[in-house]
Structure formats: C-alpha cells, structure tokens
Design a protein around this motif. Structure first.
Motif, PDB file in Angstrom:
ATOM      1  N   SER A  26      -8.273  27.379   6.165  1.00 23.58           N
ATOM      2  CA  SER A  26      -6.972  27.440   6.805  1.00 23.58           C
ATOM      3  C   SER A  26      -6.107  26.271   6.380  1.00 23.58           C
ATOM      4  O   SER A  26      -5.082  26.012   6.968  1.00 23.58           O
ATOM      5  N   CYS A  27      -6.586  25.581   5.353  1.00 23.66           N
ATOM      6  CA  CYS A  27      -5.845  24.404   4.907  1.00 23.66           C
ATOM      7  C   CYS A  27      -4.574  24.839   4.201  1.00 23.66           C
ATOM      8  O   CYS A  27      -4.628  25.588   3.220  1.00 23.66           O
ATOM      9  N   PRO A  28      -3.440  24.385   4.666  1.00 27.46           N
ATOM     10  CA  PRO A  28      -2.169  24.797   4.054  1.00 27.46           C
ATOM     11  C   PRO A  28      -1.829  24.009   2.799  1.00 27.46           C
ATOM     12  O   PRO A  28      -0.929  24.390   2.056  1.00 27.46           O
ATOM     13  N   ASP A  44      -8.678  24.015  -2.520  1.00 25.23           N
ATOM     14  CA  ASP A  44     -10.091  23.661  -2.667  1.00 25.23           C
ATOM     15  C   ASP A  44     -10.586  22.831  -1.481  1.00 25.23           C
ATOM     16  O   ASP A  44     -11.694  22.323  -1.497  1.00 25.23           O
ATOM     17  N   CYS A  45      -9.764  22.714  -0.481  1.00 23.93           N
ATOM     18  CA  CYS A  45     -10.173  21.953   0.697  1.00 23.93           C
ATOM     19  C   CYS A  45     -11.338  22.665   1.375  1.00 23.93           C
ATOM     20  O   CYS A  45     -11.314  23.873   1.584  1.00 23.93           O
ATOM     21  N   GLY A  46     -12.378  21.911   1.713  1.00 25.13           N
ATOM     22  CA  GLY A  46     -13.565  22.500   2.327  1.00 25.13           C
ATOM     23  C   GLY A  46     -14.613  22.897   1.314  1.00 25.13           C
ATOM     24  O   GLY A  46     -15.638  23.471   1.670  1.00 25.13           O
ATOM     25  N   SER A 103     -12.938  17.534   1.689  1.00 27.74           N
ATOM     26  CA  SER A 103     -11.823  17.969   2.525  1.00 27.74           C
ATOM     27  C   SER A 103     -10.620  17.091   2.251  1.00 27.74           C
ATOM     28  O   SER A 103     -10.751  15.977   1.753  1.00 27.74           O
ATOM     29  N   CYS A 104      -9.463  17.608   2.594  1.00 30.10           N
ATOM     30  CA  CYS A 104      -8.298  16.746   2.511  1.00 30.10           C
ATOM     31  C   CYS A 104      -8.263  15.863   3.751  1.00 30.10           C
ATOM     32  O   CYS A 104      -8.924  16.136   4.747  1.00 30.10           O
ATOM     33  N   LEU A 105      -7.508  14.816   3.650  1.00 31.21           N
ATOM     34  CA  LEU A 105      -7.478  13.836   4.729  1.00 31.21           C
ATOM     35  C   LEU A 105      -7.010  14.464   6.043  1.00 31.21           C
ATOM     36  O   LEU A 105      -7.538  14.155   7.113  1.00 31.21           O
ATOM     37  N   ASP A 106      -6.057  15.383   5.946  1.00 32.83           N
ATOM     38  CA  ASP A 106      -5.549  16.023   7.161  1.00 32.83           C
ATOM     39  C   ASP A 106      -6.637  16.797   7.878  1.00 32.83           C
ATOM     40  O   ASP A 106      -6.806  16.694   9.089  1.00 32.83           O
ATOM     41  N   CYS A 107      -7.414  17.582   7.120  1.00 28.57           N
ATOM     42  CA  CYS A 107      -8.450  18.392   7.735  1.00 28.57           C
ATOM     43  C   CYS A 107      -9.593  17.508   8.240  1.00 28.57           C
ATOM     44  O   CYS A 107     -10.210  17.800   9.255  1.00 28.57           O
ATOM     45  N   PHE A 108      -9.884  16.441   7.515  1.00 30.13           N
ATOM     46  CA  PHE A 108     -10.942  15.518   7.938  1.00 30.13           C
ATOM     47  C   PHE A 108     -10.589  14.883   9.281  1.00 30.13           C
ATOM     48  O   PHE A 108     -11.426  14.780  10.173  1.00 30.13           O
TER      49      PHE A 108
HETATM   50 ZN   LIG Z   1      -7.333  20.502   4.126  1.00 31.29          ZN
END
Ligand SMILES: [Zn+2]
Length: 243
Positions: free
Chosen positions: A67-69, A73-75, A86-91
C-alpha cells in the motif's frame, strides 16, 4: 541528542544509522538500519502464526499488496526471509524517529531510563554496516533463528558484527559444534580482548548493583559475543544444508 531521548529528525540520520521507532499500537519498539535513499532494512518475524502472543497482524507483511504510495519495491524481501526493505515512511508509520547510540560510556549507558536505546559497543564504518544489511536482505537467514526474531539484534549485528555465541548453539551439541567452521572455532578459543571492557570502564561500574544485570547483557560488555563477517554467517552456520 540528549541524555534521556534519542529522538532525531529525518534530516539528522545518515546512511548506516541504526534507527528505531516506538509503535504505539503494537506497544513495542521496532529497529532497522537506514541504508540511504529513504530506505530502511529491518527484520520482522516470519513464523508467528502459531503463537497466540504474536497473533496480531504483521504491520510489515509484504504478502499483502503493497500500500506504499511512494516506492513500488517497498516491503521487498526474499521468500522465507524476515529481512525487509521498507521506505522510511512505512517503517515509521506514525511513530517518531529515534537513533540508537553506539560507543556510549558505561556511565551514560546506566543513566538511560529505557533499555534498548544505546550500547557501549562501537559501530563499524557506515559502508560496512550497509553492506551487512543489504547482504542479509539478499541472502536471508535460511531457517536459522540467529537473531531470535529480534529486530534489535538484527540492527545490532549490522552495526557491530557481533553475535551472541549462545544464539549459534555453540557447545550445545556435537552436531552443532561440527557445523561451526574451523575459522570460527579458532576465534572462539582465543581471548576476546577486543570485547572486554577497558579498565576505565570497569572502574566506573559503581552506579549500583541493580544496574549490573542490564549492563552485563549489553553486547558491548558481555564476553560471549564474537565478531562474524556477514559472508561467514552462511558458511559457519551451514545454511545450505538446512532445508
Ligand atoms: Zn513504503
């Protein structure tokens, strides 16, 4: 960076930093290695389905559609591997950003209110830290549980190269011992001089016995840890042999 809180802003962290956040919903701190480019490599448990304690949904489960906008490749992670990019936002989710401190003096270590925010162990250079994190991201851990499903242990290893010997099953059985390669056995039989607290450090341990148990479990102090190159993890643990 103060004595009590390691809270930092996003602009303050550098590639190779060990960062963590408190996830209020799940009531635990989550740790990872910032590798630059707004990306974090971190370790999440995989085998949690048969545990009622950890039956809560995995907030980083990449088997569900991302669901990373921001980053497609996040996750990302290898199959059967708990190491996730992960990206910093999702982390962070909605959590604040903190930076784990290395090379603190025993006095500062004991003054910290919360455990798991700093260590007396010194960090390796950032490029080596990032190398370990990316290597483990690509290669995973096989079925070995050397980090005891602990994201903090994973980050500590990436930063220092230190592993607690107990986690490897050293001396637990002949079979386990034979899985350890000769180079590792040589390391184990030699004095761990580098890991011993300095005389100065010993002299400052006067803050009270109640602190001793926590101090004694710090990876920078305990003597049952050893330095293991990330490439040697697979060799020494015989990863290829375990289905
Ligand atoms: Zn992300």
């Amino acid at each position: 960076m103060g004595m009590v809180s390691n809270r930092v802003e996003r602009g303050d962290i550098k590639p190779g930093d060990h960062i963590y956040t408190y996830r209020a919903v799940f009531a635990y701190s989550h740790h990872g290695i910032y590798v630059g480019g707004s990306k974090v490599v971190h370790f999440t448990p995989r085998q949690i389905t048969n545990s009622s304690v950890e039956a809560s949904p995995d907030p980083y489960d990449s088997s569900s559609p991302s669901s990373c906008p921001t980053f497609p490749d996040c996750g990302f992670r290898q199959p059967q591997s708990g190491v996730t990019l992960s990206c910093l936002d999702c982390f962070l989710g909605k959590g604040a950003l903190y930076c784990f401190e290395y090379g603190v003096t025993p006095t500062i270590f004991l003054a910290k209110v919360r455990g798991g925010t700093c260590t007396t162990a010194s960090t390796d250079p950032p490029d080596l830290v990032i190398h370990r994190a990316m290597y483990l991201l690509q290669n995973g851990f096989g079925n070995y549980n050397i980090f005891q499903n602990n994201c903090e242990d994973f980050a500590l290893y990436c930063k220092t190269g230190l592993l607690v010997v107990d986690n490897l099953g050293v001396g637990r059985s002949g079979q386990a011992s034979s899985a350890i390669g000769a180079p590792l056995a040589a390391i184990l039989s030699s004095p761990l001089k580098l890991l011993m607290p300095s005389p100065v450090g010993v002299a400052t341990i006067t803050a009270g016995m109640y602190c001793m148990s926590r101090y004694a479990t710090d990876i920078g102090v305990r003597t049952d840890v050893m330095k293991v190159a990330v490439e040697d993890l697979a060799i020494n643990l015989g990863w290829g042999e375990e289905a």
